[in-house]
Design an enzyme around this catalytic site. Structure first.
Site, mmCIF file in Angstrom:
data_model
loop_
_atom_site.group_PDB
_atom_site.id
_atom_site.type_symbol
_atom_site.label_atom_id
_atom_site.label_comp_id
_atom_site.label_asym_id
_atom_site.label_seq_id
_atom_site.Cartn_x
_atom_site.Cartn_y
_atom_site.Cartn_z
ATOM 1 N N GLU A 90 -111.922 -24.622 -72.304
ATOM 2 C CA GLU A 90 -112.739 -23.456 -72.667
ATOM 3 C C GLU A 90 -114.233 -23.781 -72.723
ATOM 4 O O GLU A 90 -114.858 -23.785 -73.792
ATOM 5 C CB GLU A 90 -112.277 -22.856 -73.991
ATOM 6 C CG GLU A 90 -110.909 -22.209 -73.890
ATOM 7 C CD GLU A 90 -110.550 -21.336 -75.092
ATOM 8 O OE1 GLU A 90 -111.147 -21.538 -76.174
ATOM 9 O OE2 GLU A 90 -109.692 -20.468 -74.943
ATOM 10 N N GLU A 136 -103.191 -19.928 -71.938
ATOM 11 C CA GLU A 136 -102.782 -19.876 -73.340
ATOM 12 C C GLU A 136 -102.451 -18.420 -73.661
ATOM 13 O O GLU A 136 -103.326 -17.556 -73.552
ATOM 14 C CB GLU A 136 -103.909 -20.353 -74.256
ATOM 15 C CG GLU A 136 -104.329 -21.789 -74.018
ATOM 16 C CD GLU A 136 -105.444 -22.246 -74.957
ATOM 17 O OE1 GLU A 136 -105.754 -21.534 -75.936
ATOM 18 O OE2 GLU A 136 -106.021 -23.313 -74.695
HETATM 19 C C1 GAL Z 1 -108.236 -21.354 -77.756
HETATM 20 C C2 GAL Z 1 -108.298 -22.857 -77.567
HETATM 21 C C3 GAL Z 1 -107.103 -23.548 -78.165
HETATM 22 C C4 GAL Z 1 -106.820 -23.002 -79.530
HETATM 23 C C5 GAL Z 1 -106.583 -21.536 -79.429
HETATM 24 C C6 GAL Z 1 -106.218 -20.885 -80.742
HETATM 25 O O1 GAL Z 1 -109.503 -20.804 -77.768
HETATM 26 O O2 GAL Z 1 -108.397 -23.198 -76.217
HETATM 27 O O3 GAL Z 1 -107.371 -24.929 -78.238
HETATM 28 O O4 GAL Z 1 -107.889 -23.279 -80.363
HETATM 29 O O5 GAL Z 1 -107.747 -20.926 -78.968
HETATM 30 O O6 GAL Z 1 -106.018 -19.499 -80.592
#
Ligand code: GAL
Length: 661
Positions: A142, A313
């Site tokens: 990110e 994710e």
């Molecule tokens: C994203 C990040 C992850 C984790 C996640 C939590 O922004 O890439 O490492 O922090 O959010 O929702």
């Protein structure tokens, strides 16, 4: 179409790994992303690598038949590295370094960090580049999260000066382009130019815009360095990065140009809470997310990905980082997953396998609870895996590319310019682009999101949200596509140097749209202006309302355009010249939908008005229906024997998939 998961073997006793891998596989997961925050375990002390644990983790996953997405661990430089090279820490607008103790504490312009990153990336790429279990790579994690694109460090300023020198060649050219004679801001050499920060009042807007462009280019340069190292040591394995939802602080098209796969991280509930939406909108979609939010991001990232985009994710339950963190309604994790596939995703990967009982994210759900039982999101992921098998078995082209007749132009510099020079405090570019997108989706249309320099051939309708700076050949490319085109207000209102065009807005677009914006005004959030249908002067015949902004326009030639709608004071609100339409304001949602429907009709595109809570997408020979609402939605014109998943009655949070013909 396949599923993945984010996994942190370093967080769990090694005795759990085999069982984790076995259960992942049994659930229907095919790929596992690891190591993006593991630097302190990979290189516990300078130059001494401990690969043994990571080797074993990769072996265990591979032996279970899982593919590994290996990450470079550069989002979290370890303490010893920061202590050796404090210049790695980015400098905030307050002039102070940001501290060690969370993540992303690095400056893209720091030469020490660039060198340290080259070293760790080379080490990990050499180690795993040809490992049979490693199928993909992710660079860093990110980029830009936690406001880390822009730094005001001496290293950044030094590189900014070089960037300016390359762009303007002479300092006189820069002085002219920026207009530094205003307030005696003229420079005699590039070396006199600092970062546009800590000024008494507003710093020079062209200076600020160039600093943002520069900072964005630094992200692209840093990513490119990692990609080149990975490609050299791991030929044939696609390289990805996980971008963020509606994140606009660097030019994602430029970074994605160096990648094989654009992926993004989808947290629909956290996003709803944190974005501009009004309190009643947040309450309305509290546990489902806004019906167009994830879709918009899918279409943004699909447009810049060479291979099918992924969700790297996927929110599996409540997150920890929004102001309030509701739980998704049962069914939403499955719905979000299918929505990604319907928009062309190749993989949906859940964050994370198991909720961590320690540290910052201990309140963030995983597919499993901290005591290792399958959580609601885990069961829904399992259901998705089963559905995927059904869909793939029933349809040979389920993985086909998405084809859209409608394009929406989306630009990063536009966001920076309006932020730097808003002229109305709530002139928020991503919001307006999203609202146009949402209006198109409410008409049942599939939308491609494209950059300003795209080829527009093949589209029947092109929507351009407010786009202040337009490339010189923009109008010609739009015209040659033959599409019906819609421009939002303020389009063509600035030159590349952030000046008012000599012929006034819409600048170079006057060739195709012979109008002149002679005055503008911004409107407070609690002020709207009625918009009347053409030819109507009765206030009660309002067809909708204008918000945020008004361009006052006149024609350059007699009868140069048709007026389709007017403001109550008689000024044109929506005009057309040939295939080109100009909206002189931002209209309320239903008026935007109404005008887009008329323009789609002229473009020969069939619309299917859907209301607020049902959305439809098409991919290959399949149509996907999503119900974000509270009541069942019935599809009256689809025979039951066409359904691959679900039926003609789509329950709340339900998904139906049917053969389009
Ligand atoms: C994203 C990040 C992850 C984790 C996640 C939590 O922004 O890439 O490492 O922090 O959010 O929702």
């Amino acid at each position: 179409m396949r599923l993945g998961v984010c996994y942190y073997p370093e967080h769990w006793p090694e005795s759990m790994w085999e069982d984790d891998a076995r259960r992942m596989k049994a659930l229907g997961i095919e790929q596992v992303r690891i190591a993006e925050f593991a630097w302190s375990r990979i290189e516990p002390t300078p130059g001494e690598y401990d690969w043994a644990w990571l080797d074993r983790a990769v072996e265990v996953l591979g032996a279970a038949g899982l593919q590994v997405v290996m990450c470079t661990p550069t989002a979290t430089p370890p303490k010893w590295l920061i202590d050796r090279h404090p210049d790695i820490l980015p400098i905030g607008a307050d002039g102070r370094p940001r501290a060690f103790g969370s993540r992303r504490h690095y400056d893209f312009s720091s030469p020490s960090y660039f060198a340290a990153s080259q070293k760790i990336c080379t080490a990990i790429a050499e180690r795993y580049g040809k490992h049979p279990a490693v199928a993909y790579w992710q660079t860093d994690n990110e980029f830009g999260c936690h406001h880390t694109v822009v730094s005001y460090s001496p290293a950044a300023v030094a590189r900014f000066r070089e960037w300016l020198r390359a762009r303007y060649k002479t300092v006189d050219a820069l002085n002219r382009a920026w207009g530094t004679v205003f307030w005696s801001m003229e420079y005699r050499s590039f070396d006199e130019i600092d970062a546009p920060v800590a000024t008494v009042t507003e710093a020079h807007p062209s200076h600020r815009l160039d600093y943002r462009r520069f900072a964005s280019d630094e992200v692209a340069r840093y990513n490119r360095m990692q990609v080149e190292i990975i490609r050299a040591h791991s030929p044939g394995r696609p390289v990805a990065h996980n971008f963020m939802q509606l994140f606009t602080e660097f030019d994602h098209y430029k970074v994605a140009a160096d990648l094989d796969v654009a992926t993004w991280d989808s947290y629909p509930l956290g996003a709803l809470e944190e974005q501009w939406f009004a309190p009643e909108v947040k309450a309305r979609w509290l546990r489902s997310g806004h019906p167009d939010f994830a879709s918009f991001n899918h279409d943004v990232y699909r447009g810049m990905s060479k291979l099918p985009f992924w969700v790297m994710e996927q929110q599996p339950g409540p997150v920890n980082w929004a102001m309030w963190n509701p739980a998704p309604l049962p069914g939403m994790v499955r719905l979000w997953s299918w929505e990604a596939f319907a928009h062309g995703a190749g993989c949906v990967s859940y964050f994370r396998w198991r909720q961590a009982p320690f540290a910052q994210e201990q309140m963030h759900a995983g597919l499993n609870t901290p005591d290792n039982r399958l959580d609601v999101g885990g069961s829904e992921a399992e259901q998705v895996a089963k559905n995927i098998r059904t869909v793939l078995a029933a349809n040979a082209d389920a993985n086909a590319a998405v084809r859209s007749k409608v394009a929406l132009v989306y630009d990063y510099e536009a966001k920076w310019l309006f932020e730097i020079h808003p002229q109305g405090a709530d002139f928020h570019y991503p919001r307006f682009a999203f609202e146009y997108y949402s209006a198109l989706r409410a008409l049942g249309l599939d939308v491609d999101v494209v950059p300003v320099d795209a080829s527009f051939d093949g589209y029947s309708m092109i929507v351009v949200p407010p786009l202040p700076m337009v490339p010189a050949d923009f109008a010609a490319r739009l015209a040659s596509s033959g599409a019906q085109v819609v421009f939002g207000p303020r389009t063509g209102s600035k030159t590349q140097d952030l000046q008012i065009p000599a012929n006034l807005p819409p600048g170079p677009l006057a060739d195709v749209l012979p109008l002149r914006v002679w005055r503008v005004e911004s409107m407070r959030p609690n002020v709207t202006e009625p918009v009347l249908g053409a030819g109507t002067q009765e206030p009660d015949a309002a067809i909708g309302h204008a918000r945020h902004w008004r361009d006052l326009i006149e024609s350059r030639d007699a009868h140069a355009f048709d007026v389709l709608a007017r403001f109550a004071d008689g000024h044109p609100a929506c005009v057309r010249s040939g295939a080109f339409h100009y909206f002189a304001s931002l209209f309320d949602d239903s008026l935007t939908v109404r005008l887009f429907a008329q323009i789609a009709q002229r473009a020969g595109i069939q619309t299917h008005p859907l209301g607020e809570s049902v959305r439809i997408s098409r991919r290959g020979a399949l149509t996907y229906v999503f119900n974000y609402g509270d009541t069942a939605h019935t599809l009256t014109d689809v025979a039951e024997d066409r359904f691959v998943i679900g039926s003609s009655t789509v329950p709340p949070q339900g998904v139906a998939v049917y053969r389009s013909n």
